[in-house]
Motif scaffolding. Sequence first.
Motif, PDB file in Angstrom:
ATOM      1  N   GLY A   7       3.873   5.438  12.798  1.00  0.00           N
ATOM      2  CA  GLY A   7       3.919   4.188  12.040  1.00  0.00           C
ATOM      3  C   GLY A   7       5.288   3.549  12.086  1.00  0.00           C
ATOM      4  N   VAL A   8       6.325   4.359  11.976  1.00  0.00           N
ATOM      5  CA  VAL A   8       7.688   3.830  12.064  1.00  0.00           C
ATOM      6  C   VAL A   8       7.952   3.300  13.473  1.00  0.00           C
ATOM      7  N   ASP A   9       7.469   4.035  14.480  1.00  0.00           N
ATOM      8  CA  ASP A   9       7.624   3.597  15.865  1.00  0.00           C
ATOM      9  C   ASP A   9       6.900   2.276  16.102  1.00  0.00           C
ATOM     10  N   ALA A  25       6.270   0.009  13.870  1.00  0.00           N
ATOM     11  CA  ALA A  25       6.952  -1.061  13.134  1.00  0.00           C
ATOM     12  C   ALA A  25       8.143  -1.607  13.910  1.00  0.00           C
ATOM     13  N   PHE A  26       8.792  -0.750  14.670  1.00  0.00           N
ATOM     14  CA  PHE A  26       9.974  -1.181  15.397  1.00  0.00           C
ATOM     15  C   PHE A  26       9.714  -1.532  16.865  1.00  0.00           C
ATOM     16  N   SER A  27       8.497  -1.311  17.358  1.00  0.00           N
ATOM     17  CA  SER A  27       8.220  -1.631  18.761  1.00  0.00           C
ATOM     18  C   SER A  27       7.910  -3.117  18.919  1.00  0.00           C
ATOM     19  N   SER A  31       1.802   2.111  18.702  1.00  0.00           N
ATOM     20  CA  SER A  31       2.470   3.336  19.115  1.00  0.00           C
ATOM     21  C   SER A  31       1.433   4.336  19.607  1.00  0.00           C
ATOM     22  N   THR A  90       0.665   7.458  17.122  1.00  0.00           N
ATOM     23  CA  THR A  90      -0.347   7.341  16.070  1.00  0.00           C
ATOM     24  C   THR A  90      -1.695   7.874  16.549  1.00  0.00           C
ATOM     25  N   LEU A  97       3.200   9.437  10.462  1.00  0.00           N
ATOM     26  CA  LEU A  97       4.316   8.739   9.823  1.00  0.00           C
ATOM     27  C   LEU A  97       5.327   8.285  10.871  1.00  0.00           C
ATOM     28  N   ILE A  98       5.672   9.166  11.783  1.00  0.00           N
ATOM     29  CA  ILE A  98       6.606   8.819  12.858  1.00  0.00           C
ATOM     30  C   ILE A  98       6.012   7.717  13.733  1.00  0.00           C
TER      31      ILE A  98
END
Length: 113
Positions: free
Chosen positions: A29-31, A33-35, A40, A43, A26-27
Amino acid sequence: MSRTTEFVLGLLGGIIGVFAAFFALLIGGVDAAFSSDGSSDITGLGWFAIIFSIVGIVGASMVKGKTRLAGILMIISAIGGLISISMFYLVSAILLLIAGLMAVFKKNKKATT
């Protein structure tokens, strides 16, 4: 000899490890999305942690039959998961390491009849 303690600790460690690995995914995926490049490293490490958790669960399930091999699998799972996702895997690594060391070093008592 009953190996219930090793089984329970290994199973709990593996299950907690799976949840920790999904949290790392999950972390990641968020990383991603913002990179800037949309990927990431977290993942990939989360997927490795899932594999190590499954190895730990397999080791826990084998502890009553092939005790030494199961202990080695749980120790490998603890170390590999801790390297993969570090602090997310800490509780799971402790449980798996204790169960693995107990399985490897605990002596069987001979039954007297």
